[in-house]
Design an enzyme around this catalytic site. Structure first.
Site, short mmCIF file in Angstrom:
data_model
loop_
_atom_site.label_atom_id
_atom_site.label_comp_id
_atom_site.label_asym_id
_atom_site.label_seq_id
_atom_site.Cartn_x
_atom_site.Cartn_y
_atom_site.Cartn_z
N ASP A 211 -5.88 -27.57 2.34
CA ASP A 211 -7.08 -27.45 3.24
C ASP A 211 -7.25 -29.02 3.48
O ASP A 211 -6.86 -30.06 3.13
CB ASP A 211 -8.09 -27.05 2.09
CG ASP A 211 -9.40 -27.09 2.61
OD1 ASP A 211 -9.95 -26.73 3.67
OD2 ASP A 211 -10.40 -27.93 1.86
N ASP B 105 -11.26 -30.26 4.67
CA ASP B 105 -12.47 -30.53 4.33
C ASP B 105 -12.70 -30.57 2.66
O ASP B 105 -12.49 -29.35 2.38
CB ASP B 105 -13.58 -29.99 5.03
CG ASP B 105 -13.86 -30.09 6.49
OD1 ASP B 105 -13.85 -31.26 7.00
OD2 ASP B 105 -13.86 -29.16 7.34
N ASP C 104 -10.33 -27.30 -2.37
CA ASP C 104 -11.50 -27.63 -3.14
C ASP C 104 -12.26 -26.48 -3.42
O ASP C 104 -13.46 -26.77 -4.07
CB ASP C 104 -12.24 -28.89 -2.38
CG ASP C 104 -12.91 -28.39 -1.16
OD1 ASP C 104 -12.07 -27.76 0.01
OD2 ASP C 104 -14.14 -28.41 -0.98
#
Length: 258
Positions: free
Chosen positions: A9, A11, A206
């Site tokens: 990922d 961001d 996240d």
């Protein structure tokens, strides 16, 4: 452990706002030295893939480290495969329309369309909502780039694509087909790039409800990094259980140590 590929990922995993997560460039370099191919996956639909590569390069991450799969590009790839001759109405960012056009689809600005694609739209207005509503006709398909409830901003969270998708869903009583995370359609596109089976890959992210959930649904091992949306306490409040919990992406290479 041995994985044939790693999905990463962006961001909250590679960077937070404009700042890189400490150790990210070294982690990516260590994986490449082990011969582990990477692909970066993001639900962001407002940034072009070339711009993401340039940003990775600026952080010291070789732009050849891995392809970037955005929800906009994945949506275009999906429709090019399954609805190649479709006319498409877009309520979303310009990048979405550009990706659809580049994939050979016809982008329609008025009247009914074969497909209505909805995503994050910073220019949302009554006119744009009305245009999306009137683009639906008999047999029109509804496709969402993703359903993120919020999107991060330096001043605090802002409405995500899910807010705009929900508005069109309510107006039309249509359920959307979702391409971005946590849909496995995003995972399929990324796996095709790596050329490896999904169940041999690791998903690093996240967010329990997008990154980790997509990995679970796709049969992948998952690593939740604690540099973004989800924390250890969140794991206790959901049935989504990551395979690994790491402080940050800097710890990912340790998973490959004997």
């Amino acid at each position: 452990m041995t994985y044939s590929g790693v999905f990463v990922d962006l961001d909250g995993t590679v960077w937070r706002g404009r700042d890189p997560v400490p150790g990210v460039a070294d982690a990516v370099r260590a994986l490449r030295e082990r011969g582990v191919p990477l692909v970066f996956v993001t639900n962001n639909t407002g940034v072009r893939r070339d711009d993401f590569h340039a940003r990775l390069d600026a952080l010291g991450i070789d732009p050849d480290a891995g392809e970037v799969v955005t929800a906009a590009w994945a949506t275009a790839e999906y429709l090019a495969e399954y609805r190649p001759n479709a006319s498409v109405h877009v309520m979303g960012q310009d990048v979405v329309a550009d990706e659809l056009a580049a994939a050979g689809l016809t982008v329609s600005e008025s009247g009914t369309a074969d497909v209505v694609v909805v995503g994050y739209d910073e220019r949302v207005s009554m006119d744009r909502l009305t245009g999306a509503l009137r683009a639906f006709g008999p047999g029109t398909d509804f496709v969402a780039t993703n359903r993120d409830s919020t999107t991060p901003h330096e001043d605090g969270p802002m409405p995500g694509a899910g807010a705009f998708v929900a508005a069109v869903e309510e107006m039309t009583d249509h359920d959307p087909l979702v391409v971005g995370k946590p849909s496995t359609r995003m995972a399929d596109v990324a796996a095709d790039i790596l050329g490896v089976p999904l169940d041999e890959c690791l998903m690093v992210g996240d967010n329990l409800h997008t990154d980790v959930l997509m990995g679970d649904r796709a049969g992948m091992d998952t690593a939740l990094v604690l540099t973004g949306v989800s924390d250890r306490a969140d794991i206790e409040t959901t049935d989504i259980t990551p395979t690994h919990v790491l402080d940050s992406i800097a710890d990912v290479p340790t998973l490959f140590e004997n």
